[in-house]
Enzyme design. Structure first.
Site, PDB file in Angstrom:
ATOM      1  N   GLY A   1      -4.300  -4.713  -4.049  1.00 21.92           N
ATOM      2  CA  GLY A   1      -5.267  -3.754  -4.565  1.00 21.92           C
ATOM      3  C   GLY A   1      -4.513  -2.509  -4.960  1.00 21.92           C
ATOM      4  CG  HIS A   2      -1.693  -2.094  -7.489  1.00 19.55           C
ATOM      5  ND1 HIS A   2      -0.823  -2.661  -8.382  1.00 19.55           N
ATOM      6  CD2 HIS A   2      -1.197  -2.374  -6.264  1.00 19.55           C
ATOM      7  CE1 HIS A   2       0.146  -3.278  -7.718  1.00 19.55           C
ATOM      8  NE2 HIS A   2      -0.063  -3.124  -6.442  1.00 19.55           N
TER       9      HIS A   2
ATOM     10  CG  ASP B   1      -1.794  -1.208   1.316  1.00 23.13           C
ATOM     11  OD1 ASP B   1      -2.240  -1.694   0.274  1.00 23.13           O
ATOM     12  OD2 ASP B   1      -1.988  -1.699   2.443  1.00 23.13           O
TER      13      ASP B   1
ATOM     14  CD  GLN C   1       0.920  -8.949  -2.217  1.00 25.34           C
ATOM     15  OE1 GLN C   1       1.755  -9.586  -2.830  1.00 25.34           O
ATOM     16  NE2 GLN C   1      -0.339  -8.908  -2.607  1.00 25.34           N
TER      17      GLN C   1
ATOM     18  CE  LYS D   1       3.380  -2.412  -4.393  1.00 26.48           C
ATOM     19  NZ  LYS D   1       2.833  -2.141  -3.070  1.00 26.48           N
TER      20      LYS D   1
END
Ligand code: IMP
Length: 423
Positions: free
Chosen positions: A40-41, A13, A224, A16
């Site tokens: 989750g991006h 988080d 991650q 990225k």
């Protein structure tokens, strides 16, 4: 041609997705080498928010090839949901711009159930995303996993093995009051997903090597972060893949000497979701961010734990990943701080630690030692030039460079695409 890996320097988080999105402009191929839909991006493009879990964010750019590599664990039904979501938002997704490794392991419904089962029985919870990630990687290492080529190449044999595994798992689930899986319903859904995914299934190793041979640039989107790495992270409070830069090579089949640049991404402070030690955790800071609607997980919606920047973590991350440069995100999150404590080392049993300890128990006992830097008390979100940042913000960034040995090349001051300052 230049091949770049982007890696989180903390517990994931770090933002990225946004850095990858920015670097995608200069890339031809964007590769996701590991992890699954635990990631989750969040990317905001032209004011529209996209949340991606498995598909590289390069999908939002026309003309880029996105690759889901062999090191990814992929939930076929979830992936189709993501593809359909993007199509619904008007983003074209087809085998023209997305290919999936035939060797990628599949997250099966019993892996998800097993994740919940194991988590429920753990006395110290890991706080997994319950997406079946650990059990799927476990089966991979145990050499009993299911790969994409199994599903699309030989559905009959796949079905037989699937039924056998469900028959093995169901008594375990029932023994603790969980519902048994309906093998036939799950199988029908998987086989239908396999048919739709078949055109995307490819030998991605060959595609990547051909791309390199043609002088195209590759961008590896690490999922991650370093401290969730199965080897280098705060074990056992980690995910089940190698999230560090080496994982980009094993997870794609691209060898290390083809990598030109590794970019580390760190927030200007620290966050963590799930359980596990977090020396610089600070509930006041968390309260402030949560009140602003910030720092909620993109995958599970959980409140992220928040704390001050921990340079012990970023320093070690710079070492194990070989960061050539650092992108510091959400600097604007600290705009209204009078003072900003930064952890430079830990103290443990009278010893001074500049690098993280191996034992999670030691990690939990370590006391962070801070150097307090003055806040800049100026809104940075509209600033576009590095030299235009307030002098105290520049001093903060220089301090991070000095302590980690990695030069700062990018600074995020807001969620939009144009709110990243390039140095
Ligand atoms: P798992 O990957 O679902 O097995 O979860 C293991 C740990 O990694 C938990 O603490 C999760 O919260 C954390 N985790 C997994 N993926 C992400 C991510 O993309 N961002 C932040 N934390 C993550």
């Amino acid at each position: 041609m230049s091949n770049t890996i982007v890696i989180g320097a903390q517990w994931g988080d770090e933002g990225k997705g946004k850095i990858v999105d920015l670097l995608t402009e200069g890339a031809d191929v964007v590769v996701r080498p590991q992890g699954g839909n635990n990631a989750g991006h969040t990317v905001i493009s032209d004011g529209v928010q996209y949340i991606l879990h498995l598909i590289p964010s390069g999908i939002l750019w026309p003309g880029k090839l996105c690759v889901i590599g062999n090191g990814v664990v992929m939930d076929p039904v979830a992936l189709l949901g993501e593809i359909d979501g993007l199509l619904g938002q008007g983003v074209p997704v087809s085998p023209e711009n997305l290919v999936i490794s035939d060797r990628a392991h599949l997250v099966m419904p019993f892996h998800r159930e097993m994740d919940a089962y194991k988590e429920a029985r753990r006395s110290s919870k890991i706080g997994t995303t319950k997406r079946g990630i650990g059990p799927t990687y476990g089966d991979k290492i145990d050499r009993v996993g299911f790969r994409l080529h199994d599903l699309v190449g030989d559905p009959g044999a796949f079905a037989d093995r699937f039924r056998a595994r469900v028959a093995e798992c169901n008594p375990l689930f029932e023994s603790v009051g969980m519902d048994p899986l309906d093998a036939e319903a799950a199988l029908a859904e998987l086989l239908a997903a396999g048919e739709r995914l078949a055109p995307y299934c490819a030998d991605t190793v060959e595609i990547l090597h051909r791309s390199i041979g043609e002088g195209r640039s590759l961008l590896f989107e690490g999922a991650q972060g370093t401290y969730l790495d199965i080897d280098q992270g705060t074990y056992p409070y980690v995910t089940s893949s190698n999230t560090t830069s080496g994982g980009a090579c094993t997870g794609s089949g691209v060898p290390p000497q083809r990598i030109d640049r590794v970019v580390g991404v760190t927030k200007a402070y620290t966050t963590r979701v799930g359980e596990g030690p977090f020396p610089t955790q600070n509930d006041d800071l968390a309260g402030r961010f949560h009140k602003m609607g910030r720092e909620f997980g993109a995958t599970t919606g959980r409140k992220r734990r928040c704390g001050w920047l921990d340079l012990v973590l970023v320093r070690y991350a710079a070492m194990v990943n070989g960061f050539d440069e650092l992108a510091i995100t959400i600097l604007d999150g600290l705009d209204d701080c009078d003072e900003i404590p930064v952890c430079t080392h830990y103290e443990l049993d009278g010893r001074r630690l500049r690098l993280p300890p191996a034992s999670v128990a030691d990690f939990a006992r370590a006391t962070p030692v801070y150097e307090t830097l003055p806040g800049w008390r100026t809104e940075t979100s509209g600033i576009t030039g590095y030299g235009d940042l307030p002098p105290k913000a520049l001093a903060y960034l220089e301090f991070v460079e000095k302590e980690t040995g990695a030069p700062v090349s990018m600074v995020g001051v807001g969620p939009a695409r144009d709110q990243t300052i390039l140095r």
